[in-house]
Write a protein that holds these residues in place. Structure first.
Motif, PDB file in Angstrom:
ATOM      1  N   UNK A 102      44.539  40.502  27.141  1.00 49.83           N
ATOM      2  CA  UNK A 102      44.242  41.262  25.929  1.00 49.83           C
ATOM      3  C   UNK A 102      44.855  42.660  26.017  1.00 49.83           C
ATOM      4  N   UNK A 103      46.069  42.750  26.570  1.00 43.76           N
ATOM      5  CA  UNK A 103      46.670  44.077  26.709  1.00 43.76           C
ATOM      6  C   UNK A 103      48.187  43.988  26.570  1.00 43.76           C
ATOM      7  N   UNK A 131      40.800  44.721  34.993  1.00 45.24           N
ATOM      8  CA  UNK A 131      40.127  45.447  33.905  1.00 45.24           C
ATOM      9  C   UNK A 131      41.079  45.850  32.792  1.00 45.24           C
ATOM     10  N   UNK A 132      42.373  45.967  33.118  1.00 50.51           N
ATOM     11  CA  UNK A 132      43.344  46.354  32.095  1.00 50.51           C
ATOM     12  C   UNK A 132      43.672  45.201  31.156  1.00 50.51           C
ATOM     13  N   UNK A 164      43.429  37.569  43.198  1.00 56.27           N
ATOM     14  CA  UNK A 164      42.083  37.853  42.700  1.00 56.27           C
ATOM     15  C   UNK A 164      41.366  38.855  43.589  1.00 56.27           C
ATOM     16  N   UNK A 165      41.415  38.621  44.896  1.00 58.96           N
ATOM     17  CA  UNK A 165      40.730  39.538  45.814  1.00 58.96           C
ATOM     18  C   UNK A 165      41.341  40.934  45.754  1.00 58.96           C
ATOM     19  N   UNK A 169      39.378  44.345  44.748  1.00 63.72           N
ATOM     20  CA  UNK A 169      39.344  45.478  45.668  1.00 63.72           C
ATOM     21  C   UNK A 169      39.999  46.723  45.067  1.00 63.72           C
ATOM     22  N   UNK A 170      40.932  46.511  44.144  1.00 67.46           N
ATOM     23  CA  UNK A 170      41.675  47.628  43.590  1.00 67.46           C
ATOM     24  C   UNK A 170      42.722  48.166  44.533  1.00 67.46           C
ATOM     25  N   UNK A 171      43.200  47.325  45.445  1.00 70.41           N
ATOM     26  CA  UNK A 171      44.232  47.697  46.426  1.00 70.41           C
ATOM     27  C   UNK A 171      44.878  46.412  46.941  1.00 70.41           C
ATOM     28  N   UNK A 172      46.020  46.526  47.629  1.00 75.44           N
ATOM     29  CA  UNK A 172      46.619  45.315  48.184  1.00 75.44           C
ATOM     30  C   UNK A 172      45.704  44.637  49.203  1.00 75.44           C
TER      31      UNK A 172
END
Length: 372
Positions: A102-103, A131-132, A164-165, A169-172
Motif C-alpha cells: 500500500x505504498x 510498516x512502510x 521477515x525477521x 528487527x529493523x536491521x539486517x
C-alpha cells in the motif's frame, strides 16, 4: 474503477484462513512455488500471485522478479489482460503470498492495481511486516473487496524467513559463520588456518554467501587471511554479494578485496568499530541478510552487542591445543553466565573420498537462546 460491493462475511477484518476455499488454498500453494523461483536476496520479499475466476479456475500467474520490477500482483494482472483482454480480472480472486502493498516505492501500490482491475476478492498468506508498505488489506476492505488473510501463513513466512525477521528487527539479519577445531581453535599457534575444515564445508560456505546480501570481515582477518569473500563454488543468481570490511586499518592495493574493488565489484570499508553503526549503514544500503565471517574480535563485538541472530559453526574433528580462539572475549566470567544457544540443525559434511588428506566436518546451525 469498479464500485465498492456490499459487505460480505469475508470483508470484515476477522476473516481468516479458515474462510478460504479449497481452490484458493491450492492456488496459494502454487503461488508459493512461483515465489520460490527467486533467490532470497535483496531488499524485497519473494512473492507469488495466482488469479482465479469465479469458478476457481486459474486465469493467470505472476511472481516478483526482484527490486524495481513489477510486483507479483501486477505481473499476474498483466498476464491476464494479455491473454483475455482489458476486463480479464474483473470479478476475479487474487491469491497472494504476501499482503498487497500500500505504498509508492520503486513501483506503485499493488492495492491500486487490484482495485483498478476490478478484483472482487483477495486471499493472502502473510501480513506485511514492513510498516512502510503494510495496510493493504485494510484499504482493500474499505473499498469493499473481500479479504481473507492467514492462508498458509507459516509456509509463506518460512519462504521469506530472513527478510521477515530483518523487517521485524529493523536491521539486517546477521548470521555468524565460524570454523574451528574440536577444541575451539580457529588457527594454529603459528597462525596457519588453511584448511581446518574439509572441502565440502568450504563449498557450503559459498552457499551461505550466495544467499547473503553482504559478507563481512574485520580488518584483522582481511589483512592476515587475504580473503576474496566472493561466491565461486555455489550457484549464484545476480551479482556477487557486497564485500564489507569493518575497521580502521588500510588494506594494501595488492589484497584480493582491493583488486575486486578495482575490478568494479562492490567492496566497502566501514571505518568504525561500532556494530550498531555497521548495521545501520548496511540497512541504508538495502542489505537485509549479512554473513559475518570473522574474525574473532569482530564476532565477539557483534555478540556482546546482541546483534548475532544465527550461528553456523563448522567443527572439524581435529585438535590443536593452542592457537587463536574462534571468538574473542565475550565478557563471560562464570559458567552461570555462559551464552546458551538452541540447536536448529546438525549435518555431517563428508570427506572427499578421492582425497585422503581431506576431513569431514560437522555443520551446526544454532540461534541464540531467548530468555524464557
Amino acid at each position: 474503477m469498479e464500485q465498492p460491493q456490499a459487505e460480505s462475511p469475508t470483508t470484515r477484518a476477522g476473516a481468516t484462513g479458515a474462510d478460504a476455499t479449497g481452490a484458493e488454498r491450492a492456488a496459494m500453494r502454487r503461488a508459493l512455488e512461483l515465489a520460490a523461483r527467486i533467490p532470497p536476496r535483496g531488499p524485497n520479499p519473494r512473492v507469488g500471485c495466482v488469479l482465479l475466476d469465479a469458478d476457481g479456475a486459474t486465469l493467470a500467474e505472476g511472481f516478483h522478479h526482484g527490486a524495481g520490477t513489477p510486483h507479483a500482483e501486477v505481473e499476474a494482472l498483466r498476464a491476464a489482460v494479455g491473454r483475455l483482454g482489458p476486463a480479464a480480472a474483473r470479478g476475479a480472486t487474487a491469491v497472494v503470498t504476501l499482503e498487497p502493498c500500500n505504498h509508492h516505492g520503486r513501483t506503485g501500490p499493488c492495492v491500486d492495481a487490484l482495485l483498478d482491475a476490478g478484483v472482487r476478492r483477495v486471499v493472502h498468506a502473510q501480513h506485511d511486516p514492513n510498516p512502510a508498505a503494510s495496510g493493504g488489506a485494510a484499504r482493500l476492505r474499505a473499498a469493499g473487496v473481500d479479504v481473507v488473510g492467514g492462508v498458509l501463513t507459516d509456509e509463506a513466512r518460512a519462504l521469506n524467513d530472513s527478510w521477515t525477521r530483518a523487517l521485524e528487527l529493523g536491521r539486517p539479519l546477521v548470521t555468524w559463520k565460524v570454523a574451528s577445531t574440536l577444541d575451539g581453535r580457529a588457527a594454529a599457534a603459528d597462525g596457519t588456518s588453511r584448511w581446518i575444515t574439509g572441502r565440502a564445508a568450504r563449498h557450503d560456505v559459498h552457499r551461505l554467501r550466495a544467499a547473503s546480501d553482504a559478507v563481512m570481515v574485520g580488518t584483522g582477518t582481511a589483512l592476515v587471511d587475504d580473503p576474496d569473500l566472493g561466491v565461486r563454488h555455489a550457484p549464484l543468481t545476480g551479482p556477487q554479494p557486497a564485500r564489507v570490511v569493518v575497521g580502521l586499518r588500510e588494506l594494501p592495493a595488492s589484497s584480493r578485496l582491493a583488486r575486486a574493488a578495482a575490478a568494479g565489484e562492490t567492496v566497502a570499508q566501514l571505518r568504525t568499530h561500532d556494530p550498531h553503526e555497521v548495521l545501520e549503514q548496511l540497512w541504508y544500503q538495502e542489505h537485509r541478510r549479512v554473513l559475518l565471517e570473522g574474525g574473532p574480535a569482530l564476532a565477539a563485538a557483534f555478540w556482546r552487542a546482541g546483534l548475532v541472530d544465527e550461528v553456523v559453526a563448522y567443527v572439524a574433528p581435529a585438535l590443536l591445543g593452542v592457537g587463536a580462539s574462534a571468538v574473542a572475549d565475550l565478557g563471560i566470567g562464570t559458567i552461570a553466565d555462559a551464552a546458551r544457544l538452541d540447536l536448529i540443525d546438525v549435518t555431517v559434511l563428508p570427506q572427499d573420498p578421492a582425497d585422503p588428506t581431506d576431513t569431514p566436518t560437522v555443520r551446526l546451525t544454532l540461534r541464540p537462546r531467548k530468555e524464557r
